[in-house]
Design a protein around this motif. Structure first.
Motif, mmCIF file in Angstrom:
data_model
loop_
_atom_site.group_PDB
_atom_site.id
_atom_site.type_symbol
_atom_site.label_atom_id
_atom_site.label_comp_id
_atom_site.label_asym_id
_atom_site.label_seq_id
_atom_site.Cartn_x
_atom_site.Cartn_y
_atom_site.Cartn_z
ATOM 1 N N GLN A 122 0.864 -1.172 0.000
ATOM 2 C CA GLN A 122 0.000 0.000 0.000
ATOM 3 C C GLN A 122 0.901 1.223 0.000
ATOM 4 N N VAL A 123 0.617 2.160 -0.891
ATOM 5 C CA VAL A 123 1.379 3.397 -1.004
ATOM 6 C C VAL A 123 0.487 4.526 -0.495
ATOM 7 N N TYR A 124 1.034 5.369 0.398
ATOM 8 C CA TYR A 124 0.264 6.463 0.981
ATOM 9 C C TYR A 124 0.939 7.791 0.709
ATOM 10 N N PHE A 125 0.101 8.784 0.337
ATOM 11 C CA PHE A 125 0.534 10.178 0.211
ATOM 12 C C PHE A 125 -0.287 10.960 1.215
ATOM 13 N N THR A 126 0.383 11.708 2.094
ATOM 14 C CA THR A 126 -0.321 12.486 3.111
ATOM 15 C C THR A 126 0.119 13.931 3.019
ATOM 16 N N ALA A 127 -0.854 14.842 2.943
ATOM 17 C CA ALA A 127 -0.598 16.282 2.964
ATOM 18 C C ALA A 127 -1.660 16.904 3.852
ATOM 19 N N GLY A 128 -1.268 17.235 5.088
ATOM 20 C CA GLY A 128 -2.232 17.784 6.044
ATOM 21 C C GLY A 128 -3.266 16.724 6.388
ATOM 22 N N ALA A 129 -4.560 17.064 6.184
ATOM 23 C CA ALA A 129 -5.643 16.126 6.487
ATOM 24 C C ALA A 129 -5.949 15.201 5.305
ATOM 25 N N LEU A 130 -5.340 15.462 4.153
ATOM 26 C CA LEU A 130 -5.586 14.660 2.955
ATOM 27 C C LEU A 130 -4.668 13.444 2.935
ATOM 28 N N THR A 131 -5.264 12.263 2.737
ATOM 29 C CA THR A 131 -4.480 11.033 2.595
ATOM 30 C C THR A 131 -4.982 10.294 1.369
ATOM 31 N N ILE A 132 -4.063 9.965 0.464
ATOM 32 C CA ILE A 132 -4.394 9.210 -0.744
ATOM 33 C C ILE A 132 -3.638 7.895 -0.664
ATOM 34 N N SER A 133 -4.356 6.804 -0.934
ATOM 35 C CA SER A 133 -3.685 5.506 -0.922
ATOM 36 C C SER A 133 -3.838 4.849 -2.289
ATOM 37 N N ALA A 134 -2.885 4.015 -2.626
ATOM 38 C CA ALA A 134 -2.909 3.293 -3.895
ATOM 39 C C ALA A 134 -2.176 1.974 -3.699
ATOM 40 N N ALA A 135 -2.448 1.027 -4.577
ATOM 41 C CA ALA A 135 -1.742 -0.249 -4.549
ATOM 42 C C ALA A 135 -0.496 -0.120 -5.419
ATOM 43 N N GLY A 136 0.576 -0.754 -4.979
ATOM 44 C CA GLY A 136 1.819 -0.689 -5.738
ATOM 45 C C GLY A 136 2.591 -1.992 -5.647
ATOM 46 N N VAL A 137 3.600 -2.107 -6.498
ATOM 47 C CA VAL A 137 4.498 -3.256 -6.503
ATOM 48 C C VAL A 137 5.914 -2.706 -6.347
ATOM 49 N N GLY A 145 12.712 2.714 6.641
ATOM 50 C CA GLY A 145 13.457 3.949 6.457
ATOM 51 C C GLY A 145 14.174 4.061 5.125
ATOM 52 N N ASP A 146 14.223 2.984 4.347
ATOM 53 C CA ASP A 146 14.893 3.024 3.039
ATOM 54 C C ASP A 146 14.011 3.703 1.997
ATOM 55 N N LEU A 147 14.635 4.424 1.080
ATOM 56 C CA LEU A 147 13.946 5.026 -0.051
ATOM 57 C C LEU A 147 13.993 4.017 -1.199
ATOM 58 N N ILE A 148 12.812 3.564 -1.662
ATOM 59 C CA ILE A 148 12.762 2.572 -2.734
ATOM 60 C C ILE A 148 11.822 3.045 -3.836
ATOM 61 N N LYS A 149 11.904 2.364 -4.976
ATOM 62 C CA LYS A 149 11.018 2.668 -6.105
ATOM 63 C C LYS A 149 9.864 1.676 -6.114
ATOM 64 N N VAL A 150 8.678 2.215 -6.432
ATOM 65 C CA VAL A 150 7.441 1.432 -6.443
ATOM 66 C C VAL A 150 6.681 1.781 -7.713
ATOM 67 N N ARG A 151 6.087 0.775 -8.341
ATOM 68 C CA ARG A 151 5.247 1.013 -9.524
ATOM 69 C C ARG A 151 3.793 1.034 -9.076
ATOM 70 N N ASN A 152 3.083 2.128 -9.417
ATOM 71 C CA ASN A 152 1.656 2.228 -9.132
ATOM 72 C C ASN A 152 0.940 1.237 -10.047
ATOM 73 N N ILE A 153 0.144 0.344 -9.478
ATOM 74 C CA ILE A 153 -0.526 -0.702 -10.258
ATOM 75 C C ILE A 153 -1.539 -0.094 -11.233
ATOM 76 N N ASP A 154 -2.280 0.936 -10.805
ATOM 77 C CA ASP A 154 -3.321 1.527 -11.643
ATOM 78 C C ASP A 154 -2.762 2.344 -12.803
ATOM 79 N N SER A 155 -1.778 3.195 -12.540
ATOM 80 C CA SER A 155 -1.280 4.092 -13.582
ATOM 81 C C SER A 155 -0.007 3.588 -14.263
ATOM 82 N N GLY A 156 0.720 2.682 -13.624
ATOM 83 C CA GLY A 156 1.979 2.202 -14.177
ATOM 84 C C GLY A 156 3.149 3.139 -13.925
ATOM 85 N N LYS A 157 2.892 4.270 -13.263
ATOM 86 C CA LYS A 157 3.952 5.240 -12.966
ATOM 87 C C LYS A 157 4.883 4.692 -11.890
ATOM 88 N N ILE A 158 6.158 5.040 -12.016
ATOM 89 C CA ILE A 158 7.140 4.649 -11.013
ATOM 90 C C ILE A 158 7.365 5.827 -10.086
#
Length: 174
Positions: A122-137, A145-158
């Motif tokens: 699960q990928v989460y973006f939080t800005a203030g009270a707004l939280t967006i979640s998406a599925a990723g691989v 704590g590591d910074l990694i790359k994830v592909r959004n399943i819906d859009s294909g964006k990395i």
């Protein structure tokens, strides 16, 4: 006119460099009567360190059973940059082959991966009270704590995100 360096002086310098660069032997004697529970409890007798008692291969999780506690010879101190305590070693993973009777460089161990490459997360973006979640691989493994790359399943964006302790990925601002 400068004298050429003799082979023996060169060989001594090369040997000294090899000892400092890695794989330094532990100048120690085995600690008698120390059980694994005493090692885990951190009750060493004198200046004691942990070293492998067998070969530990890359990718292998380090367990207390693979380590032995030794007491350093009087006048010797552990070199900087070496992991020698149970809390530094237990549960970590070897990045390279660790040889018996040698110190373990901190650079030769890593945290165990919290997420593996190719795992669904699960990928989460939080800005203030707004939280967006998406599925990723995940495109690479990572520990908390590591910074990694994830592909959004819906859009294909990395996208890049930080692995959180619960195995989710946090992206963007918070």
């Amino acid at each position: 006119m400068p004298r050429p360096i003799s082979c023996s002086a060169f060989c001594r310098a090369a040997l000294a460099l090899a000892l400092v660069a890695g794989g330094m032997p532990a100048f120690a004697q085995e600690t008698a009567g120390q059980s694994a529970s005493q090692i885990a409890a951190g009750q060493p007798a004198g200046e004691a360190v942990l070293i492998p008692n067998r070969v530990i291969y890359p990718g292998e999780t380090i367990e207390l059973a693979a380590l032995k506690q030794v007491t350093l010879v009087p006048g010797k101190h552990k070199p900087d940059g070496m992991a020698t305590r149970s809390e530094d070693l237990q549960g970590k993973v070897a990045k390279r082959t660790l040889l018996p009777g040698r110190y373990i460089p901190v650079a030769a161990i890593r945290e165990a991966w919290l997420v593996e490459q190719g795992a669904s997360v699960q990928v989460y973006f939080t800005a203030g009270a707004l939280t967006i979640s998406a599925a990723g691989v995940t495109l690479q493994p990572g520990a908390a704590g590591d910074l990694i790359k994830v592909r959004n399943i819906d859009s294909g964006k990395i996208i890049s995100g930080i692995v959180m302790a619960d195995g989710t990925i946090k992206v963007g601002a918070s």
